[in-house]
Scaffold this motif. Structure first.
Motif, PDB file in Angstrom:
ATOM      1  N   UNK A 155      60.859  38.344   6.422  1.00 59.64           N
ATOM      2  CA  UNK A 155      61.056  39.683   5.864  1.00 59.64           C
ATOM      3  C   UNK A 155      59.983  40.051   4.845  1.00 59.64           C
ATOM      4  N   UNK A 156      59.234  39.054   4.338  1.00 61.26           N
ATOM      5  CA  UNK A 156      58.232  39.303   3.317  1.00 61.26           C
ATOM      6  C   UNK A 156      56.825  39.513   3.859  1.00 61.26           C
ATOM      7  N   UNK A 157      56.662  39.399   5.164  1.00 64.74           N
ATOM      8  CA  UNK A 157      55.331  39.473   5.759  1.00 64.74           C
ATOM      9  C   UNK A 157      55.399  40.277   7.050  1.00 64.74           C
ATOM     10  N   UNK A 158      54.505  41.224   7.201  1.00 66.66           N
ATOM     11  CA  UNK A 158      54.454  42.058   8.384  1.00 66.66           C
ATOM     12  C   UNK A 158      53.202  41.692   9.172  1.00 66.66           C
ATOM     13  N   UNK A 159      53.374  41.166  10.375  1.00 71.05           N
ATOM     14  CA  UNK A 159      52.242  40.774  11.216  1.00 71.05           C
ATOM     15  C   UNK A 159      51.994  41.850  12.260  1.00 71.05           C
ATOM     16  N   UNK A 160      50.745  41.961  12.712  1.00 67.85           N
ATOM     17  CA  UNK A 160      50.450  42.886  13.785  1.00 67.85           C
ATOM     18  C   UNK A 160      49.483  42.264  14.775  1.00 67.85           C
ATOM     19  N   UNK A 161      49.424  42.874  15.932  1.00 66.18           N
ATOM     20  CA  UNK A 161      48.597  42.386  17.018  1.00 66.18           C
ATOM     21  C   UNK A 161      47.148  42.309  16.568  1.00 66.18           C
ATOM     22  N   UNK A 162      46.468  41.226  16.880  1.00 60.20           N
ATOM     23  CA  UNK A 162      45.076  41.060  16.511  1.00 60.20           C
ATOM     24  C   UNK A 162      44.872  40.078  15.367  1.00 60.20           C
ATOM     25  N   UNK A 163      45.972  39.595  14.779  1.00 59.99           N
ATOM     26  CA  UNK A 163      45.859  38.536  13.794  1.00 59.99           C
ATOM     27  C   UNK A 163      45.998  38.925  12.344  1.00 59.99           C
TER      28      UNK A 163
END
Length: 95
Positions: free
Chosen positions: A12-20
């Motif tokens: 919940x503390x980190x938002x990841x997205x496509x591409x790293x």
């Protein structure tokens, strides 16, 4: 089967997205969390609502901007806010 007790993947503390890439979110009253990270892209929202000084750490805006020092050629700092008080405004001073 044995299980690993450590968390993996998204939290919940980190938002990841496509591409790293990923985004981390901190409040302006918790400067200790910033010390663990170098920051290339910094977004500061509603800076006129921040305290001028947080304990012994001083200005949370200065502390956050200092964390971008490792990216001298590629850092980006975006500071947003509605000015609250002319002459005593963080966003006005940085405009």
């Amino acid at each position: 089967a044995e299980t690993n007790g450590r968390k993996t993947g998204k939290t919940k503390d980190r938002l990841s997205w496509f591409g790293g890439g990923y985004g981390l979110f901190f409040g302006s009253n918790s400067p200790g969390k910033l010390r663990s990270f170098s920051i290339q892209y910094l977004f500061l929202d509603e800076v006129d609502g921040y305290k001028k000084s947080v304990g012994r750490d001083g200005s949370p805006v200065k502390l956050a901007i200092d964390r971008t020092a490792g990216y001298t050629q590629s850092k980006k700092v975006c500071m947003l806010s509605t000015p609250l008080e002319k002459g005593n405004s963080i966003i006005d001073d940085n405009y």
